[in-house]
Design a protein around this motif. Structure first.
Motif, PDB file in Angstrom:
ATOM      1  N   UNK A 176      45.180  39.579  47.452  1.00  0.00           N
ATOM      2  CA  UNK A 176      44.188  39.736  46.895  1.00  0.00           C
ATOM      3  C   UNK A 176      43.134  38.263  47.201  1.00  0.00           C
ATOM      4  N   UNK A 177      43.441  37.815  48.280  1.00  0.00           N
ATOM      5  CA  UNK A 177      42.653  36.804  48.749  1.00  0.00           C
ATOM      6  C   UNK A 177      41.426  36.955  49.380  1.00  0.00           C
ATOM      7  N   UNK A 178      41.216  38.543  49.703  1.00  0.00           N
ATOM      8  CA  UNK A 178      39.833  39.007  50.067  1.00  0.00           C
ATOM      9  C   UNK A 178      39.282  39.766  48.947  1.00  0.00           C
ATOM     10  N   UNK A 179      39.844  39.587  47.510  1.00  0.00           N
ATOM     11  CA  UNK A 179      38.733  40.132  46.605  1.00  0.00           C
ATOM     12  C   UNK A 179      39.839  40.945  45.891  1.00  0.00           C
ATOM     13  N   UNK A 180      39.171  41.672  44.810  1.00  0.00           N
ATOM     14  CA  UNK A 180      39.900  42.585  43.941  1.00  0.00           C
ATOM     15  C   UNK A 180      40.682  43.857  44.685  1.00  0.00           C
ATOM     16  N   UNK A 181      39.933  44.096  45.503  1.00  0.00           N
ATOM     17  CA  UNK A 181      40.460  45.314  46.482  1.00  0.00           C
ATOM     18  C   UNK A 181      41.199  45.017  47.744  1.00  0.00           C
ATOM     19  N   UNK A 240      50.575  39.852  34.640  1.00  0.00           N
ATOM     20  CA  UNK A 240      49.421  39.859  33.825  1.00  0.00           C
ATOM     21  C   UNK A 240      48.252  39.750  34.880  1.00  0.00           C
ATOM     22  N   UNK A 241      48.400  38.855  36.042  1.00  0.00           N
ATOM     23  CA  UNK A 241      47.295  38.917  36.939  1.00  0.00           C
ATOM     24  C   UNK A 241      47.015  40.337  37.642  1.00  0.00           C
ATOM     25  N   UNK A 242      48.197  40.961  37.979  1.00  0.00           N
ATOM     26  CA  UNK A 242      47.939  42.155  38.850  1.00  0.00           C
ATOM     27  C   UNK A 242      47.297  43.242  37.894  1.00  0.00           C
ATOM     28  N   UNK A 243      47.765  43.372  36.608  1.00  0.00           N
ATOM     29  CA  UNK A 243      47.213  44.431  35.592  1.00  0.00           C
ATOM     30  C   UNK A 243      45.719  44.085  35.416  1.00  0.00           C
ATOM     31  N   UNK A 244      45.288  42.646  35.284  1.00  0.00           N
ATOM     32  CA  UNK A 244      43.927  42.402  34.777  1.00  0.00           C
ATOM     33  C   UNK A 244      43.153  42.570  36.177  1.00  0.00           C
ATOM     34  N   UNK A 245      43.773  42.350  37.356  1.00  0.00           N
ATOM     35  CA  UNK A 245      43.062  42.611  38.481  1.00  0.00           C
ATOM     36  C   UNK A 245      42.610  44.387  38.802  1.00  0.00           C
ATOM     37  N   UNK A 246      43.461  45.122  38.253  1.00  0.00           N
ATOM     38  CA  UNK A 246      43.529  46.389  38.322  1.00  0.00           C
ATOM     39  C   UNK A 246      42.519  46.906  37.512  1.00  0.00           C
ATOM     40  N   UNK A 247      42.164  46.429  36.432  1.00  0.00           N
ATOM     41  CA  UNK A 247      41.029  46.583  35.319  1.00  0.00           C
ATOM     42  C   UNK A 247      39.603  46.055  35.917  1.00  0.00           C
ATOM     43  N   UNK A 248      39.781  44.916  36.681  1.00  0.00           N
ATOM     44  CA  UNK A 248      38.651  44.232  37.195  1.00  0.00           C
ATOM     45  C   UNK A 248      37.927  45.020  38.111  1.00  0.00           C
ATOM     46  N   UNK A 249      38.847  45.746  38.844  1.00  0.00           N
ATOM     47  CA  UNK A 249      38.111  46.759  40.049  1.00  0.00           C
ATOM     48  C   UNK A 249      37.174  47.562  39.359  1.00  0.00           C
ATOM     49  N   UNK A 250      37.351  48.037  38.263  1.00  0.00           N
ATOM     50  CA  UNK A 250      36.417  48.801  37.501  1.00  0.00           C
ATOM     51  C   UNK A 250      35.315  48.049  36.586  1.00  0.00           C
ATOM     52  N   UNK A 253      34.585  44.827  37.199  1.00  0.00           N
ATOM     53  CA  UNK A 253      33.712  44.032  38.072  1.00  0.00           C
ATOM     54  C   UNK A 253      32.676  44.707  39.201  1.00  0.00           C
ATOM     55  N   UNK A 254      32.738  46.100  38.749  1.00  0.00           N
ATOM     56  CA  UNK A 254      32.069  47.106  40.016  1.00  0.00           C
ATOM     57  C   UNK A 254      31.074  47.793  39.166  1.00  0.00           C
ATOM     58  N   UNK A 255      30.647  47.744  37.650  1.00  0.00           N
ATOM     59  CA  UNK A 255      29.703  48.398  37.089  1.00  0.00           C
ATOM     60  C   UNK A 255      28.382  48.782  37.813  1.00  0.00           C
ATOM     61  N   UNK A 256      27.894  48.061  38.507  1.00  0.00           N
ATOM     62  CA  UNK A 256      26.854  48.288  39.318  1.00  0.00           C
ATOM     63  C   UNK A 256      27.107  49.512  40.051  1.00  0.00           C
ATOM     64  N   UNK A 257      27.993  49.567  40.783  1.00  0.00           N
ATOM     65  CA  UNK A 257      28.351  50.751  41.996  1.00  0.00           C
ATOM     66  C   UNK A 257      28.919  51.935  41.064  1.00  0.00           C
TER      67      UNK A 257
END
Lengths: 381, 312
Positions: free
Chosen positions: A212-217, A251-261, A263-267
């Motif tokens: 995840x050092x490159x971002x959430x994806x 927790x960190x991983x599950x929150x990251x999965x949710x953040x992919x959506x 955190x990218x609402x504009x897309x």
């Protein structure tokens, strides 16, 4: 339509999905026969081998979803298509897809339900299932086009989002859209964006599959790429891909999965409005029902009622902000959906009690008519 | 071609358990014909479990229900477990005399329900499981199944992307479970059909009957040719008629001089595109399967004639 578009084709919606998927770069289809989606499988069976792709008719719906995830992790752009009962069977593997972050597209051509229901009649009753069907917390992107041109472009967008965010994307049609034939002008190749998953630039000894050092994806490496070691599991895992029960890492991983959506609402977000600028009576509707809602808006306007349509093309994540903004100009809103009331809960949650929310729901296999929607509009005006 | 024996005709035309008119099958449906014949054998003391398939529609709209017995139409892969549950539910109430029938198509048996059929067979649940095999998913618009012959046309095995595997050998799969009784039948051979269903009705434990069930719209032939095609399938060795006891002892209706394969292929437009190579491969698949069964029969139960009498 734009000059970049090619010849007009007169096609059923199911064929539009298959054509658009191939245009988006789909090179694998794993499916199973189910009405009213089977034409997608049949068309892919004919199309893919001619284009160097691969089609497998699997032994059941669970297997079809499994094959799609396998093909995706092997590096292919994968599609499957089904309807309610088949979608129910696919859900465990769909959750696996979210967990291991396998890009793929799942089409649900909705029919009446529950159970076997009305196999040859339309419904929009799997919309909550699309959001919450598989167990556990998970992100969801579900797209509900209403017209065939839009279906073509949204199928491409579904593939693009799945590749860009490394996650399954659901395309929700219904029997009306799947079997209705109408004109579509597919854009010429090269005139629309095709997004492919980001690949790692790390050497094998530095590669971490969920880095995840490159971002959430996390950047991708196809399964079995020589030298790379990738452990994939539906268990909670850390950045190495191996299982962990460490609460902090989980927790960190599950929150990251949710953040992919989140955190990218504009897309992801997409809402279409129809005669909405000066509207004081809103209609919330999506998919094929929105077509009736547009007619209802026109008829209402002819009778002096300033109605306007709010049509989510991306249904999940739910467009709370856009709807809240729209609601500020309204005296009330009609929620027209072809089920016994599902998205209405999201609408009510969004507008709170600021304006009345009128339900226009229906089941039975016969679509909601413009007159029925107009009747509800008049309750507000 | 022999006329059916008098007792077969009498049974099949008896009024006591006739299916009613008004069913929704296509003209020339081999499945509907087989269902009618089987029900004449079963009588009224039976319960049917039918998954998603043509027969779930064929049963007909209320009040013109064509079966006249209790029927549970369940999810696609759930025939065997639901039948197992019904049997267990009856057993818990001491109702052991009621016949529990699972009646499923080839897709539900060869593909989506195979694991469930295997498990019920493994438990030797007291069920009569019937697979009416029309060699594709006909109800959803002719998609290939595990029962589709190699290279035959379906909407998902078009000419440009044919099915590359031979028809799955469901008989051997079931035999491997060592269940008490397995039989294959064809509606073109009513004496054999009735005899095997009568026997299966009496036996306890998991019984499996495989019906060859021609389908005019799916296999693309004229409705009047249903029985002709079913008969050609038997006489050309495409569909061997057999019985297997306890997974070991096999008796095979011998076809010493196979006839009619050309006509069998020619009558069905699903084979229209066959090249010489396809035709050869089709015949090779049939011969391979036949010789395996023939050898097995010679070593165990032996060969019979059309009337079921032992040849050797």
């Amino acid at each position: 339509m734009k000059e970049s578009n090619g010849e007009v084709k007169f096609l059923p919606g199911n064929i539009v999905v298959a054509e658009a998927a191939v245009a988006a770069g789909c090179n694998f289809f794993g499916g199973y026969p189910i009405t009213p989606s089977s034409e997608i499988a049949a068309h892919m069976a004919a199309l893919l081998p001619r284009r160097g792709g691969h089609f497998i008719q699997m032994e059941d719906e669970i297997a079809a979803m499994g094959s799609v995830i396998g093909a995706s992790l092997a590096g292919a752009k994968a599609l499957t298509a089904t309807s309610g009962p088949g979608f129910s069977l696919k859900l465990e593997n769909l959750g696996f897809g979210y967990m291991v972050e396998a890009p793929c597209v799942i089409v649900n051509v909705m029919r009446g339900g529950p159970s076997t229901g009305l196999p040859t009649h339309p419904a929009q009753a799997d919309v909550m299932q699309a959001r919450w069907g598989t167990h556990g917390d998970h992100p969801t992107i579900a797209i509900t086009p209403a017209f065939h041109q839009e279906t073509y472009m949204e199928t491409i967008r579904a593939f693009n989002l799945s590749e860009q965010l490394r996650m399954p994307v659901i395309l929700l049609l219904d029997e009306v859209l799947g079997h209705l034939s109408e004109g579509v002008r597919p854009p010429k190749p090269g005139t629309f964006e095709i997004i492919n998953r980001k690949m790692t630039d790390q050497p094998p000894d530095k590669y971490l599959p969920y880095d995840t050092s490159f971002g959430d994806v996390p950047p991708f490496v196809p399964y079995f790429e020589p030298g790379y070691h990738w452990h994939t599991t539906g268990l909670n895992h850390d950045e190495t891909g191996f299982p962990t029960t460490n609460p902090e890492l989980v927790t960190r991983d599950e929150e990251r999965l949710m953040r992919k959506v989140t955190g990218n609402r504009d897309l992801i977000d997409k809402v279409e409005y129809y005669m909405a600028d000066d509207a004081d009576v809103g209609i919330f509707s999506f998919g094929s029902t929105a077509r009736a809602a547009m007619v209802a808006v026109k008829h209402a306007r002819e009778q002096g009622i300033k109605a306007g349509l709010f049509r989510p093309v991306t249904l999940w994540p739910f467009p709370n902000k856009q709807l809240k903004d729209f609601a500020e100009q309204l005296k009330g809103i009609v929620v027209a959906e072809f089920n016994l009331g599902q998205m209405v809960y999201e609408v009510e949650r969004t507008v709170q009690s600021t304006i009345p929310v009128i339900r226009r729901t229906k089941v039975g296999g016969v679509p909601i008519t413009p007159a029925e929607i107009l009747e509800s509009v008049k309750e507000i005006s | 071609m022999n006329e059916p024996q008098a007792q077969t005709t009498e049974l099949l035309t008896a009024d006591h358990c006739k299916t009613s008119g008004g069913h929704l099958a296509c003209q020339g449906c081999g499945g509907a014909l087989s269902l009618r014949m089987a029900l004449q054998v079963f009588g009224k003391e039976c319960v049917f479990v039918i998954p998603a398939c043509c027969m779930a529609v064929i049963d007909g709209p209320f009040p013109v229900s064509s079966l006249g017995v209790p029927l549970m139409h369940i999810a696609f892969g759930a025939t065997a477990p639901t039948a197992s549950g019904i049997r267990a539910g009856f057993a818990a109430q001491g109702k052991d005399e009621i016949l529990v029938v699972g009646w499923a198509g080839d897709g539900a048996t060869f593909d989506i329900g195979l694991g469930a059929v295997s498990a019920a067979a493994d438990r030797n649940d007291d069920i009569l499981y019937v697979c009416y095999d029309n060699e594709a998913y006909m109800n959803t618009g002719v998609q290939q199944s595990g029962a589709t012959p190699r290279a035959a046309w379906t909407s998902t095995s078009p000419r440009q992307a044919p099915k590359y595997a031979a028809k799955k050998d469901i008989i051997s799969i079931m035999a491997a479970h060592r269940i008490p009784y397995i039989a294959s039948v064809s509606p073109s051979h009513p004496d054999d059909f009735v005899r095997k269903f009568q026997l299966a009705k009496k036996i306890k434990g998991f019984r499996f009957i495989h019906i060859f069930s021609p389908c005019p719209p799916g296999q693309r032939f004229e409705e009047r040719n249903t029985i002709k095609i079913a008969r050609k399938a038997v006489e050309s060795r495409v569909f061997p008629l057999l019985e297997i006891y306890n997974g070991k002892k096999l008796t095979l209706q011998d076809i010493p001089d196979p006839q009619g394969l050309e006509e069998y292929i020619k009558l069905q437009r699903r084979f229209d595109h066959f090249s010489t190579e396809d035709r050869k491969q089709f015949e090779s698949d049939i011969n391979t399967h036949w010789h395996e069964l023939h050898d097995w029969a010679i070593q165990s139960g032996g060969l019979t004639g059309e009337n079921g009498k032992r040849n050797s």
